[in-house]
Scaffold this motif. Structure first.
Motif, mmCIF file in Angstrom:
data_model
loop_
_atom_site.group_PDB
_atom_site.id
_atom_site.type_symbol
_atom_site.label_atom_id
_atom_site.label_comp_id
_atom_site.label_asym_id
_atom_site.label_seq_id
_atom_site.Cartn_x
_atom_site.Cartn_y
_atom_site.Cartn_z
ATOM 1 N N PRO A 1 0.821 -1.219 0.000
ATOM 2 C CA PRO A 1 0.000 0.000 0.000
ATOM 3 C C PRO A 1 0.855 1.270 0.000
ATOM 4 O O PRO A 1 1.790 1.397 0.783
ATOM 5 C CB PRO A 1 -0.793 -0.109 1.306
ATOM 6 N N ARG A 2 0.536 2.172 -0.872
ATOM 7 C CA ARG A 2 1.273 3.437 -0.960
ATOM 8 C C ARG A 2 0.777 4.456 0.062
ATOM 9 O O ARG A 2 1.464 5.407 0.378
ATOM 10 C CB ARG A 2 1.164 4.007 -2.360
ATOM 11 N N SER A 3 -0.419 4.236 0.562
ATOM 12 C CA SER A 3 -1.021 5.202 1.476
ATOM 13 C C SER A 3 -0.689 4.930 2.944
ATOM 14 O O SER A 3 -1.130 5.653 3.815
ATOM 15 C CB SER A 3 -2.542 5.191 1.309
ATOM 16 N N GLY A 4 0.100 3.901 3.203
ATOM 17 C CA GLY A 4 0.382 3.527 4.581
ATOM 18 C C GLY A 4 1.455 4.378 5.231
ATOM 19 O O GLY A 4 2.262 5.021 4.567
ATOM 20 N N THR A 5 1.463 4.354 6.558
ATOM 21 C CA THR A 5 2.505 4.999 7.343
ATOM 22 C C THR A 5 3.685 4.042 7.409
ATOM 23 O O THR A 5 3.548 2.911 7.882
ATOM 24 C CB THR A 5 1.994 5.292 8.772
ATOM 25 N N VAL A 6 4.836 4.486 6.935
ATOM 26 C CA VAL A 6 6.015 3.634 6.924
ATOM 27 C C VAL A 6 6.596 3.554 8.332
ATOM 28 O O VAL A 6 6.772 4.567 9.010
ATOM 29 C CB VAL A 6 7.069 4.162 5.927
ATOM 30 N N ILE A 7 6.865 2.328 8.757
ATOM 31 C CA ILE A 7 7.469 2.059 10.061
ATOM 32 C C ILE A 7 8.829 1.408 9.818
ATOM 33 O O ILE A 7 8.909 0.376 9.143
ATOM 34 C CB ILE A 7 6.591 1.097 10.902
ATOM 35 N N ASP A 8 9.875 2.018 10.343
ATOM 36 C CA ASP A 8 11.211 1.433 10.232
ATOM 37 C C ASP A 8 11.241 0.193 11.109
ATOM 38 O O ASP A 8 11.158 0.283 12.334
ATOM 39 C CB ASP A 8 12.267 2.443 10.685
ATOM 40 N N ALA A 9 11.363 -0.973 10.489
ATOM 41 C CA ALA A 9 11.319 -2.236 11.212
ATOM 42 C C ALA A 9 12.711 -2.829 11.434
ATOM 43 O O ALA A 9 12.826 -4.000 11.760
ATOM 44 C CB ALA A 9 10.423 -3.226 10.464
ATOM 45 N N THR A 10 13.755 -1.998 11.298
ATOM 46 C CA THR A 10 15.106 -2.493 11.575
ATOM 47 C C THR A 10 15.453 -2.484 13.064
ATOM 48 O O THR A 10 16.263 -3.312 13.482
ATOM 49 C CB THR A 10 16.180 -1.699 10.798
ATOM 50 N N PRO A 11 14.879 -1.608 13.891
ATOM 51 C CA PRO A 11 15.194 -1.665 15.333
ATOM 52 C C PRO A 11 14.672 -2.959 15.955
ATOM 53 O O PRO A 11 13.943 -3.725 15.317
ATOM 54 C CB PRO A 11 14.447 -0.463 15.916
ATOM 55 N N PRO A 12 15.013 -3.207 17.217
ATOM 56 C CA PRO A 12 14.492 -4.393 17.895
ATOM 57 C C PRO A 12 12.956 -4.440 17.849
ATOM 58 O O PRO A 12 12.288 -3.395 17.846
ATOM 59 C CB PRO A 12 14.993 -4.235 19.333
ATOM 60 N N LEU A 13 12.417 -5.650 17.837
ATOM 61 C CA LEU A 13 10.980 -5.879 17.705
ATOM 62 C C LEU A 13 10.158 -5.059 18.697
ATOM 63 O O LEU A 13 9.150 -4.457 18.325
ATOM 64 C CB LEU A 13 10.673 -7.368 17.874
#
Length: 167
Positions: free
Chosen positions: A138-150
């Motif tokens: 989805p292009r309309s989503g809020t991007v969350i950086d998922a590289t930090p710890p879970l």
């Protein structure tokens, strides 16, 4: 399922399943769409098809609609990837797209067995292309950086939906 419903999407290897498990562990209602709603089918018609690949990994739209319409929970998170998300994305109060850098994606996929999606070289090649192009998320989503710890990733999602990080 929820009075508020959120979709958590992203390419394979960004952590959708891990986020789902962590939300559940914290007491939130989270559905693993790849395990509970998915099947192989035509993304436009929903007609089931046999033995296809990534582009035919879709969710049962009627089931998504029914789950969203049920307000037994204050909030529900739908985690996973679907090639027919355009058929139900408007039902969600928000959409989060997990994203990682290429090095992290390589590391995560290197740990996958060959019988899991992303474990085979051709699948990895597709995942790396999709990560680069973002063509089927989805292009309309809020991007969350998922590289930090879970825990930090889940804390950020909960912060975005204004929920307490620990229930």
């Amino acid at each position: 399922m929820g009075m508020r419903n959120y979709l958590i999407e992203g390419v394979s290897g960004t952590g959708k399943t891990s986020v789902c498990k962590e939300l559940q562990r914290r007491g939130y209602h989270a559905i693993n769409g790849d395990r509970e709603l998915a099947y192989q089918g035509d993304p436009e018609t929903g007609e089931p098809l046999e033995g296809l690949g990534h582009e035919h990994h879709i969710w049962r739209v009627d089931d998504v609609r029914a789950l969203v319409a049920n307000h037994d929970e204050p909030v529900t998170f739908f985690c996973g990837g679907s090639r027919n998300f355009h058929k139900f994305i408007d039902l969600f109060d928000g959409v989060f797209v997990l994203d990682v850098d290429l090095r992290t994606l390589h590391r995560r996929l290197d740990g996958r067995p060959e019988d899991e999606w992303g474990g085979k070289p051709a699948e990895r090649e597709l995942i790396f292309r999709l990560q680069r192009t973002k063509e089927d998320i989805p292009r309309s989503g809020t991007v969350i950086d998922a590289t930090p710890p879970l825990a930090s990733v889940v804390d950020e999602i909960l912060r975005q939906v204004m929920l307490s990080p620990s229930k």
